[in-house]
Design a protein around this motif. Structure first.
Motif, PDB file in Angstrom:
ATOM      1  N   VAL A  74     -27.065  34.934  13.759  1.00  0.00           N
ATOM      2  CA  VAL A  74     -25.692  35.395  14.048  1.00  0.00           C
ATOM      3  C   VAL A  74     -24.741  34.224  14.298  1.00  0.00           C
ATOM      4  O   VAL A  74     -23.525  34.367  14.190  1.00  0.00           O
ATOM      5  CB  VAL A  74     -25.641  36.351  15.272  1.00  0.00           C
ATOM      6  N   LEU A  75     -25.286  33.063  14.626  1.00  0.00           N
ATOM      7  CA  LEU A  75     -24.415  31.912  14.908  1.00  0.00           C
ATOM      8  C   LEU A  75     -24.252  30.981  13.701  1.00  0.00           C
ATOM      9  O   LEU A  75     -23.506  30.008  13.759  1.00  0.00           O
ATOM     10  CB  LEU A  75     -24.946  31.140  16.123  1.00  0.00           C
ATOM     11  N   VAL A  76     -24.950  31.316  12.617  1.00  0.00           N
ATOM     12  CA  VAL A  76     -24.872  30.467  11.422  1.00  0.00           C
ATOM     13  C   VAL A  76     -23.436  30.345  10.879  1.00  0.00           C
ATOM     14  O   VAL A  76     -23.009  29.242  10.535  1.00  0.00           O
ATOM     15  CB  VAL A  76     -25.877  30.939  10.340  1.00  0.00           C
ATOM     16  N   PRO A  77     -22.638  31.445  10.855  1.00  0.00           N
ATOM     17  CA  PRO A  77     -21.257  31.271  10.376  1.00  0.00           C
ATOM     18  C   PRO A  77     -20.468  30.230  11.186  1.00  0.00           C
ATOM     19  O   PRO A  77     -19.744  29.421  10.609  1.00  0.00           O
ATOM     20  CB  PRO A  77     -20.642  32.672  10.536  1.00  0.00           C
ATOM     21  N   GLN A  78     -20.660  30.206  12.513  1.00  0.00           N
ATOM     22  CA  GLN A  78     -19.978  29.196  13.349  1.00  0.00           C
ATOM     23  C   GLN A  78     -20.472  27.798  13.024  1.00  0.00           C
ATOM     24  O   GLN A  78     -19.696  26.850  12.929  1.00  0.00           O
ATOM     25  CB  GLN A  78     -20.250  29.464  14.838  1.00  0.00           C
ATOM     26  N   LEU A  79     -21.783  27.689  12.859  1.00  0.00           N
ATOM     27  CA  LEU A  79     -22.395  26.392  12.561  1.00  0.00           C
ATOM     28  C   LEU A  79     -21.895  25.876  11.199  1.00  0.00           C
ATOM     29  O   LEU A  79     -21.608  24.689  11.029  1.00  0.00           O
ATOM     30  CB  LEU A  79     -23.919  26.566  12.548  1.00  0.00           C
ATOM     31  N   GLU A  80     -21.779  26.786  10.244  1.00  0.00           N
ATOM     32  CA  GLU A  80     -21.328  26.395   8.905  1.00  0.00           C
ATOM     33  C   GLU A  80     -19.843  26.012   8.901  1.00  0.00           C
ATOM     34  O   GLU A  80     -19.416  25.198   8.098  1.00  0.00           O
ATOM     35  CB  GLU A  80     -21.582  27.532   7.907  1.00  0.00           C
ATOM     36  N   ASP A  81     -19.066  26.627   9.803  1.00  0.00           N
ATOM     37  CA  ASP A  81     -17.629  26.320   9.854  1.00  0.00           C
ATOM     38  C   ASP A  81     -17.324  25.036  10.612  1.00  0.00           C
ATOM     39  O   ASP A  81     -16.206  24.541  10.565  1.00  0.00           O
ATOM     40  CB  ASP A  81     -16.866  27.478  10.527  1.00  0.00           C
ATOM     41  N   ASP A  82     -18.298  24.525  11.343  1.00  0.00           N
ATOM     42  CA  ASP A  82     -18.084  23.315  12.139  1.00  0.00           C
ATOM     43  C   ASP A  82     -17.884  22.125  11.196  1.00  0.00           C
ATOM     44  O   ASP A  82     -18.804  21.707  10.487  1.00  0.00           O
ATOM     45  CB  ASP A  82     -19.314  23.094  13.031  1.00  0.00           C
ATOM     46  N   ARG A  83     -16.674  21.576  11.209  1.00  0.00           N
ATOM     47  CA  ARG A  83     -16.328  20.538  10.226  1.00  0.00           C
ATOM     48  C   ARG A  83     -17.089  19.219  10.437  1.00  0.00           C
ATOM     49  O   ARG A  83     -17.197  18.402   9.530  1.00  0.00           O
ATOM     50  CB  ARG A  83     -14.817  20.278  10.227  1.00  0.00           C
ATOM     51  N   TYR A  84     -17.594  19.033  11.651  1.00  0.00           N
ATOM     52  CA  TYR A  84     -18.326  17.791  11.959  1.00  0.00           C
ATOM     53  C   TYR A  84     -19.404  17.514  10.899  1.00  0.00           C
ATOM     54  O   TYR A  84     -19.516  16.398  10.384  1.00  0.00           O
ATOM     55  CB  TYR A  84     -18.948  17.903  13.348  1.00  0.00           C
ATOM     56  N   TYR A  85     -20.186  18.556  10.582  1.00  0.00           N
ATOM     57  CA  TYR A  85     -21.304  18.377   9.644  1.00  0.00           C
ATOM     58  C   TYR A  85     -20.807  17.999   8.250  1.00  0.00           C
ATOM     59  O   TYR A  85     -21.435  17.217   7.542  1.00  0.00           O
ATOM     60  CB  TYR A  85     -22.139  19.660   9.569  1.00  0.00           C
ATOM     61  N   ARG A  86     -19.666  18.596   7.894  1.00  0.00           N
ATOM     62  CA  ARG A  86     -19.109  18.346   6.580  1.00  0.00           C
ATOM     63  C   ARG A  86     -18.618  16.902   6.464  1.00  0.00           C
ATOM     64  O   ARG A  86     -18.774  16.264   5.434  1.00  0.00           O
ATOM     65  CB  ARG A  86     -17.905  19.289   6.387  1.00  0.00           C
ATOM     66  N   ILE A  87     -18.012  16.443   7.575  1.00  0.00           N
ATOM     67  CA  ILE A  87     -17.459  15.081   7.561  1.00  0.00           C
ATOM     68  C   ILE A  87     -18.565  14.049   7.311  1.00  0.00           C
ATOM     69  O   ILE A  87     -18.359  13.066   6.604  1.00  0.00           O
ATOM     70  CB  ILE A  87     -16.683  14.807   8.865  1.00  0.00           C
ATOM     71  N   LEU A  88     -19.755  14.297   7.837  1.00  0.00           N
ATOM     72  CA  LEU A  88     -20.866  13.363   7.605  1.00  0.00           C
ATOM     73  C   LEU A  88     -21.194  13.265   6.113  1.00  0.00           C
ATOM     74  O   LEU A  88     -21.431  12.170   5.597  1.00  0.00           O
ATOM     75  CB  LEU A  88     -22.109  13.788   8.388  1.00  0.00           C
ATOM     76  N   THR A  89     -21.185  14.406   5.434  1.00  0.00           N
ATOM     77  CA  THR A  89     -21.480  14.332   3.990  1.00  0.00           C
ATOM     78  C   THR A  89     -20.343  13.609   3.261  1.00  0.00           C
ATOM     79  O   THR A  89     -20.603  12.818   2.357  1.00  0.00           O
ATOM     80  CB  THR A  89     -21.707  15.720   3.358  1.00  0.00           C
ATOM     81  N   TYR A  90     -19.101  13.844   3.686  1.00  0.00           N
ATOM     82  CA  TYR A  90     -17.974  13.141   3.036  1.00  0.00           C
ATOM     83  C   TYR A  90     -18.127  11.627   3.211  1.00  0.00           C
ATOM     84  O   TYR A  90     -17.893  10.862   2.293  1.00  0.00           O
ATOM     85  CB  TYR A  90     -16.627  13.538   3.650  1.00  0.00           C
ATOM     86  N   LEU A  91     -18.499  11.223   4.440  1.00  0.00           N
ATOM     87  CA  LEU A  91     -18.555   9.785   4.743  1.00  0.00           C
ATOM     88  C   LEU A  91     -19.631   9.056   3.958  1.00  0.00           C
ATOM     89  O   LEU A  91     -19.484   7.867   3.665  1.00  0.00           O
ATOM     90  CB  LEU A  91     -18.793   9.576   6.244  1.00  0.00           C
ATOM     91  N   THR A  92     -20.725   9.756   3.620  1.00  0.00           N
ATOM     92  CA  THR A  92     -21.769   9.039   2.876  1.00  0.00           C
ATOM     93  C   THR A  92     -21.269   8.621   1.487  1.00  0.00           C
ATOM     94  O   THR A  92     -21.800   7.678   0.907  1.00  0.00           O
ATOM     95  CB  THR A  92     -23.053   9.884   2.703  1.00  0.00           C
ATOM     96  N   VAL A  93     -20.237   9.303   0.975  1.00  0.00           N
ATOM     97  CA  VAL A  93     -19.748   8.978  -0.383  1.00  0.00           C
ATOM     98  C   VAL A  93     -19.221   7.540  -0.447  1.00  0.00           C
ATOM     99  O   VAL A  93     -19.730   6.729  -1.235  1.00  0.00           O
ATOM    100  CB  VAL A  93     -18.705  10.019  -0.857  1.00  0.00           C
ATOM    101  N   PRO A  94     -18.215   7.159   0.385  1.00  0.00           N
ATOM    102  CA  PRO A  94     -17.788   5.743   0.323  1.00  0.00           C
ATOM    103  C   PRO A  94     -18.893   4.768   0.713  1.00  0.00           C
ATOM    104  O   PRO A  94     -18.926   3.648   0.180  1.00  0.00           O
ATOM    105  CB  PRO A  94     -16.614   5.671   1.305  1.00  0.00           C
ATOM    106  N   LEU A  95     -19.801   5.187   1.592  1.00  0.00           N
ATOM    107  CA  LEU A  95     -20.871   4.267   1.999  1.00  0.00           C
ATOM    108  C   LEU A  95     -21.765   3.891   0.817  1.00  0.00           C
ATOM    109  O   LEU A  95     -22.206   2.744   0.703  1.00  0.00           O
ATOM    110  CB  LEU A  95     -21.712   4.874   3.130  1.00  0.00           C
ATOM    111  N   HIS A  96     -22.029   4.845  -0.067  1.00  0.00           N
ATOM    112  CA  HIS A  96     -22.828   4.527  -1.253  1.00  0.00           C
ATOM    113  C   HIS A  96     -22.088   3.524  -2.148  1.00  0.00           C
ATOM    114  O   HIS A  96     -22.702   2.620  -2.717  1.00  0.00           O
ATOM    115  CB  HIS A  96     -23.169   5.794  -2.037  1.00  0.00           C
ATOM    116  N   TYR A  97     -20.778   3.691  -2.258  1.00  0.00           N
ATOM    117  CA  TYR A  97     -19.985   2.747  -3.063  1.00  0.00           C
ATOM    118  C   TYR A  97     -20.004   1.358  -2.444  1.00  0.00           C
ATOM    119  O   TYR A  97     -20.181   0.354  -3.129  1.00  0.00           O
ATOM    120  CB  TYR A  97     -18.533   3.240  -3.201  1.00  0.00           C
ATOM    121  N   ILE A  98     -19.823   1.311  -1.113  1.00  0.00           N
ATOM    122  CA  ILE A  98     -19.763   0.021  -0.418  1.00  0.00           C
ATOM    123  C   ILE A  98     -21.080  -0.736  -0.606  1.00  0.00           C
ATOM    124  O   ILE A  98     -21.094  -1.915  -0.976  1.00  0.00           O
ATOM    125  CB  ILE A  98     -19.449   0.227   1.088  1.00  0.00           C
TER     126      ILE A  98
END
Lengths: 391, 60
Positions: free
Chosen positions: A78-102
């Motif tokens: 029942v808490l999965v929708p809240q967990l999925e909406d938490d942007r923190y987790y998404r930001i980590l995946t975004y950040l790995t993109v420039p890190l691979h380039y660097i």
């Protein structure tokens, strides 16, 4: 630590804290591992540092998996929708993109400007190849999501390992055909990783191209155009890699060839272990049954899962491909691997060891129970396997 | 035709094929009937469910 809560109509309060919340930042360390070798070499002038990244991945990785063990914790549904909406987790995946380039560019500059010994060049290039192979893992997590930013970031990060067709191949091809004999990205029992690679690498490219060709024809736009989502990512790769050759000369050619090969090899290795021997049953209408959780191998090891965005909770991923990494679940009685991917990769590279360890595990699975007709077997190995394990 | 348009939902991931909209990315123009989708159609979002698994949304 963030607490997720939900009060149901009858007043029952469900709450959940993700104990791994901040540990997920380890996924940002993963792309940076080769830089440790470069940094060590820079400050100590000792080339032995260039070997460190590979040791971190393939010696420390399995060791940490063994040491820190497994995690079977699941968030309440029942808490999965809240967990999925938490942007923190998404930001980590975004950040790995420039890190691979660097990392890729820093290592390219290092290789292009230093006169390294042949073994220093090779170990560092193989290490960055592996690290960028895990860019396919970032692209995998992002590419399954529906938002425009995530699908674009997937295409951008897939340009680093030069594997632009992955997004289409994986989502539209592999997920459709998984655990069937016609899937080039599902390994068969008795098939060594070296034989599998020769089927998987060309087969995956061909399938991605055919799927995209069909889509573009339906849309009535030219296949050789910017509408082509295979070519979009490859275009970035070409700019990146031709740019490096122009900047640092022909030394970049062996660097890029070895780098690209090992990046691809990371995916081949993952594909090899994720569905080895598993087979979806054929229904009365001739179609394969829907992909079930027991059609993937899993590893619940904490350390490697934190580095790989829960990729190893692979059953839930295939049954529910749009679920975000933080909410992927562990299930009881699923095909499970004795170590995380780092350890399993090494085992896979020694086929006789792999067969010895995995074949009995495969046969012992509850839904197979020794029945060879329920296994995806390499036709060339069939006779040998029936002679060895048949009644 | 559009007044008869229906929506079909993937029971796995919730993707909706709306006949009125079609699916531009997949190359199905507005008004393209669900029944006309190819036999091998799989959910464009999850690739787990086949065409025959899709459920028609109740007309509002």
């Amino acid at each position: 630590m963030h607490l997720y809560t939900l009060t149901s109509a009858d007043g029952h309060v469900e709450s959940y804290t993700d104990r791994k919340r901040y540990w997920w930042m380890l996924s940002l360390v993963n792309p940076l591992i080769p830089l440790l070798g470069v940094g060590g070499h820079l400050f100590s002038a000792n080339e032995l540092w260039l070997v460190v990244p590979l040791l971190l991945m393939f010696v420390l990785g399995p060791l940490f998996d063994w040491l820190f063990g497994e995690d079977e914790n699941n968030p309440p549904e029942v808490l999965v929708p809240q967990l999925e909406d938490d942007r923190y987790y998404r930001i980590l995946t975004y950040l790995t993109v420039p890190l691979h380039y660097i990392t890729f560019l820093c290592v390219a500059v290092w290789v292009g400007t230093q006169s390294l010994s042949w073994w220093g060049f090779l170990t560092l290039t193989v290490a960055v190849g592996f690290a960028d192979g895990f860019a396919i893992n970032t692209g995998h997590e992002l590419g399954h999501k529906r938002t425009k930013i995530e699908t674009w970031l997937a295409k951008i990060v897939l340009a680093v390992p030069a594997y632009g067709h992955f997004w289409i191949e994986h989502n539209r091809g592999h997920h459709r055909d998984v655990a069937t004999p016609q899937d080039p990205a599902s390994a068969r029992m008795g098939e060594s990783i070296y034989k599998f690679a020769r089927r998987e690498i060309p087969g995956a490219f061909h399938r991605a191209w055919m799927i995209e060709h069909e889509r573009l024809c339906r849309k009535g736009v030219p296949v050789w155009s910017l509408h082509n989502e295979v070519l979009q990512s490859y275009l970035i790769t070409i700019v990146l890699q031709v740019g490096l050759i122009a900047a640092f000369g022909w030394i970049m050619l062996p660097f890029l060839l070895v780098h690209n090969f090992f990046s691809w090899w990371v995916l081949t290795s993952a594909n090899y272990i994720e569905h080895y021997g598993l087979l979806r049953a054929t229904q009365a209408d001739g179609k394969f049954e829907r992909c079930q959780p027991h059609h993937s191998w899993n590893a619940n090891h904490k350390y490697s899962n934190l580095l790989l965005f829960h990729l190893q909770r692979h059953s839930d991923h295939h049954a529910n491909p749009t679920r975000r990494y933080q909410s992927l679940r562990h299930f009881e009685d699923l095909p499970s691997l004795p170590s995380g991917y780092y350890g399993m990769y090494i085992i896979a590279y020694f086929p006789s060891l792999w067969f010895k360890m995995l074949d009995p595990r495969l046969l012992a699975l509850p839904h197979i129970n020794g029945d060879l007709s329920k296994i995806n077997i390499d036709p060339d190995a069939k006779q040998h396997i029936y002679a060895k394990y048949g009644e | 035709m559009l007044s008869m348009a229906s929506k079909f939902r993937c029971p796995g991931c919730g993707y909706v094929y709306d006949e009125a909209q079609g699916d531009d990315h997949e190359g199905y123009p507005p008004g393209f009937a669900f029944a006309e989708l190819p036999e091998g159609f799989v959910c464009p979002d999850c690739s787990v469910r086949y065409k025959e698994d899709f459920l028609q949304d109740d007309p509002a």
